[in-house]
Write a protein that holds these residues in place. Structure first.
Motif, PDB file in Angstrom:
ATOM      1  N   THR A   1       0.838  -1.194   0.000  1.00 41.36           N
ATOM      2  CA  THR A   1       0.000   0.000   0.000  1.00 41.36           C
ATOM      3  C   THR A   1       0.872   1.242   0.000  1.00 41.36           C
ATOM      4  O   THR A   1       1.976   1.247   0.552  1.00 41.36           O
ATOM      5  CB  THR A   1      -0.924   0.060   1.232  1.00 41.36           C
ATOM      6  N   ILE A   2       0.359   2.283  -0.652  1.00 38.70           N
ATOM      7  CA  ILE A   2       0.933   3.621  -0.558  1.00 38.70           C
ATOM      8  C   ILE A   2      -0.092   4.478   0.166  1.00 38.70           C
ATOM      9  O   ILE A   2      -1.264   4.491  -0.207  1.00 38.70           O
ATOM     10  CB  ILE A   2       1.224   4.214  -1.952  1.00 38.70           C
ATOM     11  N   PRO A   3       0.289   5.190   1.205  1.00 36.95           N
ATOM     12  CA  PRO A   3      -0.688   5.953   1.989  1.00 36.95           C
ATOM     13  C   PRO A   3      -1.201   7.173   1.239  1.00 36.95           C
ATOM     14  O   PRO A   3      -0.612   7.623   0.256  1.00 36.95           O
ATOM     15  CB  PRO A   3       0.117   6.377   3.222  1.00 36.95           C
ATOM     16  N   LYS A   4      -2.307   7.691   1.736  1.00 39.17           N
ATOM     17  CA  LYS A   4      -2.857   8.936   1.206  1.00 39.17           C
ATOM     18  C   LYS A   4      -1.836  10.048   1.377  1.00 39.17           C
ATOM     19  O   LYS A   4      -1.239  10.205   2.433  1.00 39.17           O
ATOM     20  CB  LYS A   4      -4.161   9.300   1.937  1.00 39.17           C
ATOM     21  N   MET A   5      -1.647  10.817   0.318  1.00 38.92           N
ATOM     22  CA  MET A   5      -0.580  11.823   0.338  1.00 38.92           C
ATOM     23  C   MET A   5      -1.159  13.203   0.026  1.00 38.92           C
ATOM     24  O   MET A   5      -0.829  13.832  -0.980  1.00 38.92           O
ATOM     25  CB  MET A   5       0.506  11.458  -0.685  1.00 38.92           C
ATOM     26  N   ASN A   6      -2.078  13.674   0.888  1.00 39.91           N
ATOM     27  CA  ASN A   6      -2.785  14.912   0.569  1.00 39.91           C
ATOM     28  C   ASN A   6      -1.927  16.167   0.697  1.00 39.91           C
ATOM     29  O   ASN A   6      -2.397  17.251   0.424  1.00 39.91           O
ATOM     30  CB  ASN A   6      -4.061  15.048   1.411  1.00 39.91           C
ATOM     31  N   GLN A   7      -0.676  16.029   1.103  1.00 37.68           N
ATOM     32  CA  GLN A   7       0.223  17.177   1.109  1.00 37.68           C
ATOM     33  C   GLN A   7       1.275  17.064   0.001  1.00 37.68           C
ATOM     34  O   GLN A   7       2.230  17.828  -0.026  1.00 37.68           O
ATOM     35  CB  GLN A   7       0.917  17.281   2.475  1.00 37.68           C
ATOM     36  N   ASN A   8       1.081  16.109  -0.894  1.00 38.22           N
ATOM     37  CA  ASN A   8       2.045  15.902  -1.962  1.00 38.22           C
ATOM     38  C   ASN A   8       1.976  17.069  -2.950  1.00 38.22           C
ATOM     39  O   ASN A   8       0.899  17.449  -3.408  1.00 38.22           O
ATOM     40  CB  ASN A   8       1.732  14.588  -2.690  1.00 38.22           C
ATOM     41  N   LYS A   9       3.112  17.615  -3.299  1.00 36.59           N
ATOM     42  CA  LYS A   9       3.146  18.794  -4.168  1.00 36.59           C
ATOM     43  C   LYS A   9       3.303  18.398  -5.629  1.00 36.59           C
ATOM     44  O   LYS A   9       3.984  17.433  -5.965  1.00 36.59           O
ATOM     45  CB  LYS A   9       4.297  19.715  -3.746  1.00 36.59           C
ATOM     46  N   ILE A  10       2.665  19.197  -6.476  1.00 38.08           N
ATOM     47  CA  ILE A  10       2.772  18.988  -7.921  1.00 38.08           C
ATOM     48  C   ILE A  10       4.119  19.512  -8.413  1.00 38.08           C
ATOM     49  O   ILE A  10       4.525  20.629  -8.079  1.00 38.08           O
ATOM     50  CB  ILE A  10       1.632  19.732  -8.654  1.00 38.08           C
ATOM     51  N   LYS A  11       4.816  18.682  -9.180  1.00 42.97           N
ATOM     52  CA  LYS A  11       6.099  19.103  -9.740  1.00 42.97           C
ATOM     53  C   LYS A  11       5.937  19.674 -11.145  1.00 42.97           C
ATOM     54  O   LYS A  11       6.620  20.630 -11.521  1.00 42.97           O
ATOM     55  CB  LYS A  11       7.074  17.924  -9.772  1.00 42.97           C
ATOM     56  N   ALA A  12       5.039  19.085 -11.937  1.00 40.23           N
ATOM     57  CA  ALA A  12       4.881  19.551 -13.322  1.00 40.23           C
ATOM     58  C   ALA A  12       3.544  19.086 -13.880  1.00 40.23           C
ATOM     59  O   ALA A  12       2.995  18.061 -13.456  1.00 40.23           O
ATOM     60  CB  ALA A  12       6.016  19.029 -14.198  1.00 40.23           C
ATOM     61  N   VAL A  13       3.031  19.867 -14.819  1.00 37.20           N
ATOM     62  CA  VAL A  13       1.823  19.510 -15.564  1.00 37.20           C
ATOM     63  C   VAL A  13       2.116  19.708 -17.044  1.00 37.20           C
ATOM     64  O   VAL A  13       2.691  20.731 -17.436  1.00 37.20           O
ATOM     65  CB  VAL A  13       0.609  20.371 -15.150  1.00 37.20           C
TER      66      VAL A  13
END
Length: 356
Positions: free
Chosen positions: A130-142
């Motif tokens: 499992t990978i935990p919920k990462m609601n503070q993960n920042k976007i690096k690129a779109v």
């Protein structure tokens, strides 16, 4: 040894011998087998009496009156806590697992799928992660890419190398300059933000900079938001379910079906791997009835946590029969944990640092 202090060395050696032989053969073990195979300096009659004592104490069980003994959950627990001698993996095995894990580790989800595949292959059991919920993960690129007339592909990359993409349908076919502009503005406005920080003010700024009708822009923004939302959700992975069909304990189709249904639900995998993170460096073993879920109470779950940066933990585990090769599985699990940590740090930090 705490719980085993009151047991004499002779009983402990016999219990270890019974469990090791049963793990290898899946057949009840008799006193003559122990006397013949193991140099304990004891007669068959003495071993038989000691095994009877171990059965009375709850460490062994006798499935049939005329059969030998098999370990109980209590016996396995004493074995893994105090009696086990860990397998030392060969250099060839270590190199093979190391090379396999380091291949194709371009993003976190691929790395985790890769790790579970290698774990199931190396142990011969089912692997889960499992990978935990990462609601503070920042976007690096779109990145927005044209696919065909009327269709765009929106690709979002987050910290840790997590990649998500969505296909967008729009009513007109945009020119390449528009697509490049959208990618440039999106990166300038949301790169470095997490999902909670992309608010109405940010969206308003994107609209002002791009200057196109909402009918063109909103499907793209919806896709970006959807990508970010999926990055922030829990992920569960399962590999090697077919492996269990080779073990006699899983020849019962009803039992196999119940276990497979259990693994179909992400929440169940989370519960199987639910651990005390204060002991994150340890391997946790839940044997038979020690498991929380009814469908797993004929199995053993071996799990460990894998650090993901400073505060996040993923979990990996193995499901197999209680007659599991604990010594080898624990050694492989510890190696996989260390290698996963190395590969995650490469993804997260963008470097090639490696833990030795």
């Amino acid at each position: 040894m705490n719980s085993s202090d009151w047991m004499n060395e002779r009983k402990l050696n016999i219990l270890r011998a019974v469990i090791n032989d049963y793990i290898m053969t899946a057949e009840p073990i008799g006193s003559r087998t122990i006397a013949r195979k193991h140099e304990l300096g004891l007669s068959s009659a003495t071993i038989r009496n000691e095994m009877a004592d171990l059965e009375e104490m709850g460490y062994l069980a006798q499935p049939h009156t005329s059969a030998g003994r098999i370990p109980s959950v209590k016996g396995y627990r004493l074995y893994v806590d105090h009696l086990i001698r860990l397998t030392e993996l060969t250099l060839e095995e270590v190199i093979s697992i190391r090379n396999a894990i380091s291949e194709q580790a371009f993003e976190l989800n691929r790395l985790m799928r890769h790790v579970t595949s290698i774990l199931s292959e190396a142990t011969g059991y089912i692997s889960i992660a499992t990978i935990p919920k990462m609601n503070q993960n920042k976007i690096k690129a779109v990145q927005v890419l044209p696919v065909e007339p009327g269709k765009l592909l929106v690709v979002s990359v987050a910290e840790g190398g997590i990649v998500r993409n969505r296909l967008v349908r729009i009513s007109v076919t945009p020119d390449p300059n528009f697509v490049q502009k959208v990618s440039r503005v999106l990166n300038s406005k949301i790169s470095g933000l997490n999902m909670n920080e992309i608010n109405l003010e940010v969206i308003r700024g994107i609209k002002e900079d791009i200057q196109v009708p909402d009918s063109m822009l909103m499907p793209i923004l919806d896709a970006v938001y959807d990508c970010i939302g999926s990055i922030d959700s829990n992920e569960a992975y399962v590999d090697g379910t077919v492996n269990l069909l080779g073990y006699p304990e899983f020849h019962d189709p009803v039992r196999v079906r119940e276990l497979f249904r259990l693994l179909d639900e992400e929440n169940n995998i989370q519960q199987l791997l639910n651990r005390d993170e204060t002991n994150s460096t340890n391997v946790t073993i839940s044997i038979g009835t020690e498991n929380r879920l009814e469908q797993a109470r004929d199995s053993t779950v071996v799990s460990t946590s894998c650090p993901m940066g400073d505060s996040m933990m993923s979990s990996i585990g193995i499901i197999g029969p209680t007659r599991m090769d604990y010594s080898r599985v624990i050694s492989i699990m510890k190696l996989d944990r260390r290698l996963f940590k190395n590969e995650f740090e490469k993804l997260y930090n963008g470097n090639n640092s490696e833990e030795t």
